[in-house]
Design a protein around this motif. Structure first.
Motif, mmCIF file in Angstrom:
data_model
loop_
_atom_site.group_PDB
_atom_site.id
_atom_site.type_symbol
_atom_site.label_atom_id
_atom_site.label_comp_id
_atom_site.label_asym_id
_atom_site.label_seq_id
_atom_site.Cartn_x
_atom_site.Cartn_y
_atom_site.Cartn_z
ATOM 1 N N ALA A 1 0.830 -1.206 0.000
ATOM 2 C CA ALA A 1 0.000 0.000 0.000
ATOM 3 C C ALA A 1 0.865 1.257 0.000
ATOM 4 C CB ALA A 1 -0.935 0.003 1.211
ATOM 5 N N VAL A 2 1.918 1.250 0.803
ATOM 6 C CA VAL A 2 2.806 2.407 0.867
ATOM 7 C C VAL A 2 3.467 2.629 -0.491
ATOM 8 C CG1 VAL A 2 4.884 3.380 1.941
ATOM 9 C CG2 VAL A 2 3.219 2.138 3.346
ATOM 10 N N LEU A 3 3.936 1.557 -1.108
ATOM 11 C CA LEU A 3 4.586 1.673 -2.406
ATOM 12 C C LEU A 3 3.613 2.181 -3.465
ATOM 13 C CD1 LEU A 3 7.048 1.374 -4.199
ATOM 14 C CD2 LEU A 3 6.511 -1.082 -4.416
ATOM 15 N N ALA A 4 2.385 1.712 -3.431
ATOM 16 C CA ALA A 4 1.378 2.184 -4.397
ATOM 17 C C ALA A 4 1.153 3.681 -4.246
ATOM 18 C CB ALA A 4 0.070 1.415 -4.213
ATOM 19 N N ASP A 5 1.035 4.152 -3.000
ATOM 20 C CA ASP A 5 0.856 5.592 -2.769
ATOM 21 C C ASP A 5 2.098 6.374 -3.196
ATOM 22 O OD1 ASP A 5 -1.689 5.202 -1.786
ATOM 23 O OD2 ASP A 5 -1.146 5.510 0.317
ATOM 24 N N LEU A 6 3.273 5.859 -2.850
ATOM 25 C CA LEU A 6 4.510 6.535 -3.231
ATOM 26 C C LEU A 6 4.616 6.635 -4.750
ATOM 27 C CD1 LEU A 6 7.266 7.821 -2.628
ATOM 28 C CD2 LEU A 6 8.226 5.512 -2.553
ATOM 29 N N ALA A 7 4.335 5.561 -5.439
ATOM 30 C CA ALA A 7 4.418 5.574 -6.899
ATOM 31 C C ALA A 7 3.479 6.628 -7.483
ATOM 32 C CB ALA A 7 4.092 4.194 -7.463
ATOM 33 N N ALA B 1 14.265 3.327 -10.904
ATOM 34 C CA ALA B 1 14.429 2.664 -9.599
ATOM 35 C C ALA B 1 13.063 2.322 -9.005
ATOM 36 C CB ALA B 1 15.229 3.554 -8.653
ATOM 37 N N LEU B 2 12.097 3.207 -9.180
ATOM 38 C CA LEU B 2 10.740 2.942 -8.698
ATOM 39 C C LEU B 2 10.161 1.712 -9.388
ATOM 40 C CD1 LEU B 2 8.117 3.746 -7.156
ATOM 41 C CD2 LEU B 2 7.565 5.191 -9.147
ATOM 42 N N LEU B 3 10.294 1.640 -10.702
ATOM 43 C CA LEU B 3 9.767 0.500 -11.445
ATOM 44 C C LEU B 3 10.426 -0.798 -10.986
ATOM 45 C CD1 LEU B 3 7.974 -0.716 -13.623
ATOM 46 C CD2 LEU B 3 9.779 -0.160 -15.290
ATOM 47 N N GLU B 4 11.732 -0.789 -10.817
ATOM 48 C CA GLU B 4 12.426 -1.993 -10.359
ATOM 49 C C GLU B 4 11.899 -2.444 -9.000
ATOM 50 O OE1 GLU B 4 16.677 -1.557 -10.534
ATOM 51 O OE2 GLU B 4 16.636 -1.117 -12.679
ATOM 52 N N LEU B 5 11.617 -1.499 -8.110
ATOM 53 C CA LEU B 5 11.062 -1.849 -6.802
ATOM 54 C C LEU B 5 9.641 -2.394 -6.945
ATOM 55 C CD1 LEU B 5 11.386 -1.911 -3.702
ATOM 56 C CD2 LEU B 5 10.538 0.457 -3.679
ATOM 57 N N MET B 6 8.846 -1.772 -7.799
ATOM 58 C CA MET B 6 7.468 -2.224 -8.001
ATOM 59 C C MET B 6 7.414 -3.632 -8.575
ATOM 60 S SD MET B 6 5.792 1.302 -9.498
ATOM 61 C CE MET B 6 4.055 0.800 -9.435
ATOM 62 N N GLU B 7 8.431 -4.014 -9.325
ATOM 63 C CA GLU B 7 8.436 -5.324 -9.966
ATOM 64 C C GLU B 7 8.894 -6.450 -9.037
ATOM 65 O OE1 GLU B 7 10.694 -4.416 -13.519
ATOM 66 O OE2 GLU B 7 8.837 -4.120 -14.654
ATOM 67 N N ILE C 1 -2.958 12.252 -10.316
ATOM 68 C CA ILE C 1 -3.314 11.319 -9.236
ATOM 69 C C ILE C 1 -4.679 10.688 -9.518
ATOM 70 C CG2 ILE C 1 -3.980 11.178 -6.795
ATOM 71 C CD1 ILE C 1 -1.613 13.147 -6.245
ATOM 72 N N ALA C 2 -5.631 11.508 -9.948
ATOM 73 C CA ALA C 2 -6.974 11.002 -10.253
ATOM 74 C C ALA C 2 -6.944 9.985 -11.387
ATOM 75 C CB ALA C 2 -7.909 12.163 -10.597
ATOM 76 N N GLU C 3 -5.962 10.101 -12.273
ATOM 77 C CA GLU C 3 -5.821 9.157 -13.392
ATOM 78 C C GLU C 3 -5.022 7.912 -13.008
ATOM 79 O OE1 GLU C 3 -4.032 11.252 -16.650
ATOM 80 O OE2 GLU C 3 -5.832 12.440 -17.011
ATOM 81 N N ASP C 4 -4.673 7.781 -11.719
ATOM 82 C CA ASP C 4 -3.894 6.633 -11.234
ATOM 83 C C ASP C 4 -2.570 6.513 -11.979
ATOM 84 O OD1 ASP C 4 -3.283 4.384 -9.687
ATOM 85 O OD2 ASP C 4 -4.274 3.012 -11.091
ATOM 86 N N CYS C 5 -1.856 7.623 -12.042
ATOM 87 C CA CYS C 5 -0.611 7.688 -12.808
ATOM 88 C C CYS C 5 0.491 6.779 -12.271
ATOM 89 C CB CYS C 5 -0.106 9.128 -12.844
ATOM 90 S SG CYS C 5 0.338 9.781 -11.213
ATOM 91 N N GLY C 6 0.345 6.297 -11.042
ATOM 92 C CA GLY C 6 1.379 5.452 -10.455
ATOM 93 C C GLY C 6 1.168 3.967 -10.663
ATOM 94 N N ASN C 7 0.185 3.582 -11.482
ATOM 95 C CA ASN C 7 0.005 2.147 -11.736
ATOM 96 C C ASN C 7 1.201 1.644 -12.526
ATOM 97 O OD1 ASN C 7 -0.677 1.718 -14.724
ATOM 98 N ND2 ASN C 7 -2.119 3.355 -14.163
#
Length: 168
Positions: free
Chosen positions: A39-45, A87-93, A152-158
């Motif tokens: 959850a934290v990573l999703a919000d951070l992204a 780096a964010l993508l590598e962590l998300m994966e 943010i409303a477009e869920d840009c961090g997916n």
């Protein structure tokens, strides 16, 4: 975990600094094995992508037009955003948030992000404070906050969008 900051307007420097402190708190939460890392990573992204994209599309061009920063500083900041996004993508994966791989990739993201925040605060925000009028900073803050909220409303961090940004 800090909640995603609302998109309030105001002085763009203060808004960006508030996001920077939020990023630091999110990184602390991610280091805590007891936290809900997914959850934290999703919000951070989400916030990190919205923040960087809004800076690049709204803030940097205005600071450049007002001669607060030069083209080299814009290019350098955008390059650091690219490194942070990778780096964010590598962590998300990473599939296992309790793994050593997660810890290692978190360290890489933390290093890239901390470096960027430090440089941006010194080399971009300080000139914005001294070279840009209060009114322009407020107007720019409103524009930045609106763009950040839209993203943010477009869920840009997916993860699909982060992958697209990293590949572009």
């Amino acid at each position: 975990m800090p909640k995603i900051l609302p998109a309030a307007g105001g002085d763009v420097v203060e808004i960006i600094l508030a996001d920077h402190r939020w990023f630091e708190e999110a990184l602390r939460e991610l280091r805590d094995v007891r936290s809900d890392r997914e959850a934290v990573l999703a919000d951070l992204a989400t916030v990190l992508i919205a923040h960087a994209e809004a800076e690049e599309s709204k803030v940097y061009p205005m600071l450049r037009r007002k001669d607060a920063i030069d083209a080299e500083e814009v290019e350098h900041s955008e390059h650091e955003h690219d490194e942070g996004n990778e780096a964010l993508l590598e962590l998300m994966e990473v599939e296992d948030t309790g793994s050593e791989e997660f810890s290692s990739k978190l360290h890489e993201l933390s290093e890239a992000l901390t470096h960027h925040l430090d440089e941006e605060e010194r080399d971009v925000l300080n000139p914005a404070r001294t070279d840009i009028s209060d009114q322009v900073r407020r107007n720019l803050g409103d524009t930045f906050a609106e763009e950040r909220a839209r993203l943010i409303a477009e869920d840009c961090g997916n993860i699909a969008n982060v992958r697209k940004i990293v590949k572009s």
